[in-house]
Scaffold this active site. Structure first.
Site, PDB file in Angstrom:
ATOM      1  N   LYS A 211       0.870  -1.162   0.059  1.00  0.00           N
ATOM      2  CA  LYS A 211      -0.199  -0.030   0.073  1.00  0.00           C
ATOM      3  C   LYS A 211       0.941   1.351   0.014  1.00  0.00           C
ATOM      4  CE  LYS A 211      -3.890   2.318   2.795  1.00  0.00           C
ATOM      5  NZ  LYS A 211      -4.530   2.473   4.051  1.00  0.00           N
ATOM      6  N   GLU A 217      10.465  -4.581   4.693  1.00  0.00           N
ATOM      7  CA  GLU A 217      10.583  -5.978   4.167  1.00  0.00           C
ATOM      8  C   GLU A 217      10.252  -6.206   2.512  1.00  0.00           C
ATOM      9  OE1 GLU A 217       8.984  -4.906   6.778  1.00  0.00           O
ATOM     10  OE2 GLU A 217       8.965  -6.388   8.445  1.00  0.00           O
ATOM     11  N   GLY A 273      -4.840  -2.050   4.878  1.00  0.00           N
ATOM     12  CA  GLY A 273      -4.004  -3.160   4.615  1.00  0.00           C
ATOM     13  C   GLY A 273      -4.730  -4.345   4.821  1.00  0.00           C
ATOM     14  N   ARG A 274      -5.277  -4.677   5.892  1.00  0.00           N
ATOM     15  CA  ARG A 274      -5.683  -6.125   6.279  1.00  0.00           C
ATOM     16  C   ARG A 274      -7.248  -5.963   5.893  1.00  0.00           C
ATOM     17  NH1 ARG A 274      -4.714  -2.673  10.426  1.00  0.00           N
ATOM     18  NH2 ARG A 274      -6.230  -1.874  11.691  1.00  0.00           N
ATOM     19  N   GLU A 359      -4.530  -6.983  14.625  1.00  0.00           N
ATOM     20  CA  GLU A 359      -4.221  -5.596  14.314  1.00  0.00           C
ATOM     21  C   GLU A 359      -5.212  -4.468  14.242  1.00  0.00           C
ATOM     22  OE1 GLU A 359      -2.389  -4.354  10.477  1.00  0.00           O
ATOM     23  OE2 GLU A 359      -0.623  -4.795  11.211  1.00  0.00           O
ATOM     24  N   HIS A 390      -5.440 -33.675  17.063  1.00  0.00           N
ATOM     25  CA  HIS A 390      -4.476 -34.579  17.606  1.00  0.00           C
ATOM     26  C   HIS A 390      -3.085 -33.576  18.157  1.00  0.00           C
ATOM     27  CE1 HIS A 390      -6.222 -37.878  15.996  1.00  0.00           C
ATOM     28  NE2 HIS A 390      -6.885 -36.984  15.123  1.00  0.00           N
ATOM     29  N   LYS A 510       9.180  -0.861  14.102  1.00  0.00           N
ATOM     30  CA  LYS A 510       9.782  -0.195  12.968  1.00  0.00           C
ATOM     31  C   LYS A 510      10.972   0.714  12.951  1.00  0.00           C
ATOM     32  CE  LYS A 510       5.636  -0.760   9.996  1.00  0.00           C
ATOM     33  NZ  LYS A 510       4.922  -0.260   9.133  1.00  0.00           N
TER      34      LYS A 510
HETATM   35  O1  F6P Z   1       3.259  -3.019   9.719  1.00  0.00           O
HETATM   36  C1  F6P Z   1       1.814  -3.299   9.606  1.00  0.00           C
HETATM   37  C2  F6P Z   1       1.131  -2.948   8.176  1.00  0.00           C
HETATM   38  O2  F6P Z   1       1.427  -1.477   8.085  1.00  0.00           O
HETATM   39  C3  F6P Z   1      -0.034  -3.479   7.941  1.00  0.00           C
HETATM   40  O3  F6P Z   1      -1.060  -2.844   8.296  1.00  0.00           O
HETATM   41  C4  F6P Z   1       0.323  -3.784   6.554  1.00  0.00           C
HETATM   42  O4  F6P Z   1      -0.908  -4.455   5.926  1.00  0.00           O
HETATM   43  C5  F6P Z   1       1.578  -4.169   6.319  1.00  0.00           C
HETATM   44  O5  F6P Z   1       2.330  -3.282   7.313  1.00  0.00           O
HETATM   45  C6  F6P Z   1       2.179  -3.765   4.922  1.00  0.00           C
HETATM   46  O6  F6P Z   1       2.162  -2.591   4.407  1.00  0.00           O
HETATM   47  P1  F6P Z   1       2.179  -1.827   3.152  1.00  0.00           P
HETATM   48  O7  F6P Z   1       0.968  -2.760   2.175  1.00  0.00           O
HETATM   49  O8  F6P Z   1       2.120  -0.646   3.093  1.00  0.00           O
HETATM   50  O9  F6P Z   1       3.485  -2.490   2.499  1.00  0.00           O
END
Ligand code: F6P
Length: 546
Positions: A211, A217, A273-274, A359, A390, A510
């Site tokens: 987003k 990452e 995002g979620r 979240e 199990h 972060k």
């Molecule tokens: O670290 C949390 C977050 O902001 C989530 O809410 C989001 O889904 C994820 O990181 C990834 O964010 P982006 O889509 O901006 O890379």
């Protein structure tokens, strides 16, 4: 009442009534509730959008359902729901609308938010996605060396990963089997290396899903992907155009990364995002199952949205599910909620729900910024049945905690195989029966169990569960199921008067990680400017790496 303006939760009139009511209900065993009321199992049910919910095996009576409905009304669930559907900025801490429901509105609808017809924009994007997906699926979209795309790698994390990977796994039955789909999320290089080790760069398309297009990452993995592609494609920069597309709200950052905005699929700040798996973030899902199936997924979401918007509270699936969670968290003091899908294709569904629920509702201040004096979002967790049986079910049956559990089953298997499906479904029903009714000491003794073993073999029962029954795991069913939990989260968050749509709790880690990363890699001895534990750990790591 304006949306989100409910007063203190414990001062709500229905709250006081629920407290008094709880003192009574807690004394009753589900065995008695069922024995005294023969129609209970047929009455405490609801259905909508292709989903049937039996909530009779909960520690509730008709009065509980009525009082919880009152609580929801007093807390402004109706007003806030309308405000969300109207596109008001109910995400107050980020001053944003919350409009994932617009992502699945049919083309003929219109919704003006902040002066823009968002449904029109949604469908323009869906059309572009559809055309692109068809080209990839038909082999018309060629890689740099002229080969068709056979592998799709989604790079993203959190909502930009969990939705796509969950949906791919859930809908694998409908997917293009000659293509390979992989999902890279972790900054651990192993994730990227293992996902790509057997892929041919000439046939591989990366979807960089973010987003913000700034997430550490994702950007680190995207850069490694670009290096990997270029190394396999002769190092020509223009190769990137044929092997990278972006899904983002940040066109500038996409351009800066080197992806042409022609190859970018956008979405909007009003999609959390979620809550984004049905936006362009679902591009990998659409390539896998095709635009028509993706359309069915959206239709399932929309059907549940309409059900949520229009059904009376007492028959409203997300309202019932959300309020039951509030009931257990607040009155029984439960801290976790198990979600147990009896379908192997839903193996990533609990992981997906963890972000969606935790979240969203892992918050300790109200919309007004006051610290809450009650518990909020529980831990969601789970594994597909029957595997979990199990493993951890022992604790659900005989542990000291009450763990409410949602069992999810289907009447029709996607892979009929001998007796498998009847046996699978028998386990759904048997587990909920065992949890609710248990087995008394008398019953155990009557089976000839030696006295000293009787206490070990007693099942107290009275352990609550929901049974969600759907016909078949279709794209439509998946959409309806996900929307059910989205709106259940909304109901919980509204009762608790928290903002389910921000996520400030992920920020501090972060920021600190950036600082620590520069210290781990620095050529000179870094300042000892953390606590003694963190300083020592940094020192130990640096020494080991020297
Ligand atoms: O670290 C949390 C977050 O902001 C989530 O809410 C989001 O889904 C994820 O990181 C990834 O964010 P982006 O889509 O901006 O890379």
């Amino acid at each position: 009442m304006s949306a989100g303006a409910a007063g203190p939760l414990r001062e709500a009139p229905a709250w006081g009534r629920l407290q008094a009511h709880f003192a009574e209900v807690r004394k009753h065993h589900l065995r008695d509730l069922f024995a005294e009321d023969k129609a209970r199992g047929e009455r405490l049910v609801a259905d909508g959008a292709g989903l049937f919910l039996d909530f009779s095996k909960n520690r509730v009576t008709d009065e509980t359902v009525m009082l919880l409905g009152e609580l929801a009304r007093e807390r402004g669930v109706e007003e806030r729901r309308e405000a969300m559907f109207r596109g008001e900025h109910i995400n107050v801490s980020e001053d944003r609308a919350v409009l994932h429901v617009a992502l699945r509105m049919p083309r003929e609808r219109s919704l003006i938010a902040d002066g823009v017809d968002v449904v029109k924009e949604v469908h323009e994007t869906l059309d572009r996605m559809g055309a692109f997906c068809e080209r990839v699926r038909d082999g018309e979209w060629r890689g740099h060396t002229g080969k068709a795309i056979r592998n799709v790698v989604n790079i993203g994390i959190g909502g930009s990963d969990l939705g796509p990977v969950m949906a791919y796994e859930a809908l694998r039955h409908y997917s293009r089997r000659e293509m390979t789909f992989r999902f890279v999320s972790n900054i651990d290089g192993t994730d990227f290396v293992e996902a790509t080790r057997d892929l041919d760069p000439q046939e591989t398309l990366f979807i960089v899903s973010s987003k913000t297009f700034t997430t550490l990452e994702t950007m680190t993995n995207a850069r490694s992907a670009r290096d990997w592609s270029l190394a396999g494609l002769g190092g020509e920069e223009e190769a990137v155009a044929k092997h990278f597309v972006a899904v983002s709200t940040n066109a500038d950052a996409v351009t800066e990364f080197g992806i042409d905005t022609d190859n970018m699929f956008g979405f909007w700040d009003w999609v959390g995002g979620r809550y984004s798996m049905d936006s362009a973030i679902g591009l990998s899902t659409m390539i896998a199952v095709g635009p028509d199936r993706f359309g069915e997924l959206l239709a399932g979401f929309h059907a549940m949205d309409e059900h949520f918007r229009t059904a009376p509270f007492e028959a409203n699936l997300p309202v019932i599910l959300g309020l039951l969670t509030v009931w257990y968290v607040e009155f029984f003091g439960t801290r976790t909620q198990a979600v147990l899908p009896y379908d192997q294709y839903l193996k990533r569904f609990p992981a997906y729900l963890q972000q969606l629920t935790m979240e969203s509702n892992g918050k300790h201040v109200t919309l007004a910024g006051d610290r809450v004096d009650y518990a909020t979002g529980p831990v969601y967790w789970g594994e597909p049945g029957t595997n979990g049986q199990h493993s951890f079910y022992q604790l659900i049956h005989q542990g000291t905690e009450i763990i409410p559990a949602d069992f999810i089953g289907f009447t029709h298997p996607l892979n009929p195989l001998g007796e498998h499906h009847d046996l699978l479904t028998a386990n759904v029903f048997a587990q909920t029966e065992a949890l609710a009714f248990g087995k008394t000491a008398e019953q155990v003794a009557a089976e000839g169990t030696p006295d000293q073993l009787v206490p070990h073999r007693v099942f107290e029962g009275n352990r609550p569960s929901n049974t969600l029954l759907l016909e078949q795991l279709t794209p439509y069913a998946l959409g309806s199921l996900v929307a059910l939990y989205e709106h259940s989260v909304f109901v919980q968050g509204t009762v608790w008067s928290i903002n389910s749509f921000d996520q400030w709790g992920v920020e501090l880690g972060k920021v600190l990680a950036k600082k620590v990363a520069s210290q781990l890699g620095s050529d000179t001895e870094p300042a000892q400017d953390h606590d003694s534990s963190t300083n020592a750990l940094i020192g130990r790591y640096r020494a080991a790496r020297r």
